[in-house]
Design an enzyme around this catalytic site. Structure first.
Site, PDB file in Angstrom:
ATOM      1  N   SER A  17       0.847  -1.197   0.000  1.00 26.46           N
ATOM      2  CA  SER A  17       0.000   0.000   0.000  1.00 26.46           C
ATOM      3  C   SER A  17       0.881   1.246   0.000  1.00 26.46           C
ATOM      4  CB  SER A  17      -0.895   0.012   1.240  1.00 26.46           C
ATOM      5  OG  SER A  17      -1.339   1.335   1.469  1.00 26.46           O
ATOM      6  N   MET A  46      -8.640   8.417  -0.679  1.00 28.93           N
ATOM      7  CA  MET A  46      -9.483   8.874   0.442  1.00 28.93           C
ATOM      8  C   MET A  46      -9.956  10.297   0.188  1.00 28.93           C
ATOM      9  SD  MET A  46      -7.235   7.499   3.634  1.00 28.93           S
ATOM     10  CE  MET A  46      -6.495   5.868   3.624  1.00 28.93           C
ATOM     11  N   MET A  77     -11.851   4.793  -1.007  1.00 27.64           N
ATOM     12  CA  MET A  77     -12.530   5.086   0.261  1.00 27.64           C
ATOM     13  C   MET A  77     -13.159   6.462   0.092  1.00 27.64           C
ATOM     14  SD  MET A  77      -9.580   3.507   2.715  1.00 27.64           S
ATOM     15  CE  MET A  77      -8.414   3.529   1.355  1.00 27.64           C
ATOM     16  N   MET A 146     -11.615  -5.340   5.510  1.00 30.19           N
ATOM     17  CA  MET A 146     -10.792  -4.381   6.252  1.00 30.19           C
ATOM     18  C   MET A 146     -10.531  -4.915   7.654  1.00 30.19           C
ATOM     19  SD  MET A 146     -10.019  -1.798   4.297  1.00 30.19           S
ATOM     20  CE  MET A 146      -9.134  -0.966   5.608  1.00 30.19           C
TER      21      MET A 146
HETATM   22  C1  DX5 Z   1      -6.191   1.949   5.429  1.00 29.58           C
HETATM   23  C2  DX5 Z   1      -5.721   1.506   4.075  1.00 29.58           C
HETATM   24  C3  DX5 Z   1      -4.613   0.525   4.084  1.00 29.58           C
HETATM   25  C4  DX5 Z   1      -3.368   0.976   4.809  1.00 29.58           C
HETATM   26  C5  DX5 Z   1      -2.771  -0.211   5.472  1.00 29.58           C
HETATM   27  O1  DX5 Z   1      -7.347   2.690   5.284  1.00 29.58           O
HETATM   28  O2  DX5 Z   1      -6.775   0.947   3.322  1.00 29.58           O
HETATM   29  O3  DX5 Z   1      -4.301   0.079   2.759  1.00 29.58           O
HETATM   30  O4  DX5 Z   1      -2.408   1.557   3.986  1.00 29.58           O
HETATM   31  O5  DX5 Z   1      -1.686   0.207   6.203  1.00 29.58           O
HETATM   32  P1  DX5 Z   1      -0.903  -0.765   7.199  1.00 29.58           P
HETATM   33  O6  DX5 Z   1      -0.410  -1.901   6.382  1.00 29.58           O
HETATM   34  O7  DX5 Z   1       0.161   0.112   7.721  1.00 29.58           O
HETATM   35  O8  DX5 Z   1      -1.894  -1.196   8.248  1.00 29.58           O
HETATM   36 ZN    ZN Z   2      -6.358  -0.023   1.324  1.00 28.21          ZN
END
Ligand code: DX5
Ligand code: ZN
Length: 219
Positions: A17, A46, A77, A146
């Site tokens: 990510s 986002m 998102m 999630m």
């Molecule tokens: C959170 C995102 C994730 C985030 C995960 O809203 O959708 O993709 O980057 O980050 P880590 O791996 O640091 O939990």
């Molecule tokens: Zn994500």
């Protein structure tokens, strides 16, 4: 069937990510994880409304897409995603994942993504029952579970969400993606439960050696 047998014939996909990448060097960071053995690149979009954070839009995806041959896995998102499907599709997304909580008609969003000839993912926040996606399972390529509240990287893995992954393993043939708090330890539990696409931000971009980090997560 033996425990875990489902996973034997399915390759585990690692999707870094870029939320945790250095945005000032985004193109280089994407190239670096590609060379380090990543399978997909996960792009967190986002809007400051659906989640309390703002990241990037289609313009940035269009620019960085030029430097990489990787599969662009775009996680929207954003509120009412139907408004922006065409933009994200023409920017170069290969898969567009939207949140079931963000739209009035998930069927219409799926239709729009299909019309744009992109792969379709649907996502559920931690508080959303997995049964809500049941009637959509034959219409999507991926379900994203999630395992943190969406909005920020670096949060702790919500182990209770693995029940959703187990449900999907039994009832869904497509990609089962897990996002939030994935690291080399939680990855083992996720893969055992049936997850086959692992998103990791901090656990990859927070390390010096991206290749080593990806190998450790893959297991
Ligand atoms: C959170 C995102 C994730 C985030 C995960 O809203 O959708 O993709 O980057 O980050 P880590 O791996 O640091 O939990
Ligand atoms: Zn994500």
């Amino acid at each position: 069937m033996l425990e875990g047998e489902n996973n034997m014939d399915k390759k585990i996909i690692i999707a870094p990510s870029i939320l945790s990448a250095d945005f000032g060097r985004l193109a280089e960071e994407i190239k670096a994880v590609e060379l380090a053995g990543a399978d997909w690149v996960h792009v967190d979009v986002m809007d400051g409304i659906f989640v309390p954070n703002i990241t990037i839009g289609p313009g940035v995806i269009k620019s960085v897409k030029k430097v990489s041959d990787m599969f662009f896995d775009v996680h929207l998102m954003i509120d009412r995603p139907e408004r922006y499907i065409d933009e994200f599709a023409s920017a170069g997304s290969d898969m567009i994942t939207f949140h079931i909580e963000a739209c009035a008609s998930p069927e219409d969003v799926i239709k729009k993504i299909r019309q744009a000839e992109k792969k379709v993912g649907i996502s559920v926040k931690p508080g959303t029952e997995i049964s809500l996606v049941e009637k959509l399972l034959d219409k999507v390529d991926m379900v994203l579970v999630m395992t943190v509240e969406p909005g920020f990287g670096g949060q702790s893995f919500m182990r209770g969400m693995l029940d959703k992954v187990r449900y999907l393993k039994e009832n869904f043939d497509g990609y089962i993606q897990v996002d939030g708090g994935v690291n080399k330890d939680t990855a083992r539990e996720i893969i055992k439960a049936g997850g086959n696409v692992l998103v990791a931000g901090t656990a990859i971009f927070g390390q010096k050696d991206y290749s080593g980090a990806i190998k450790e997560i893959r297991g």
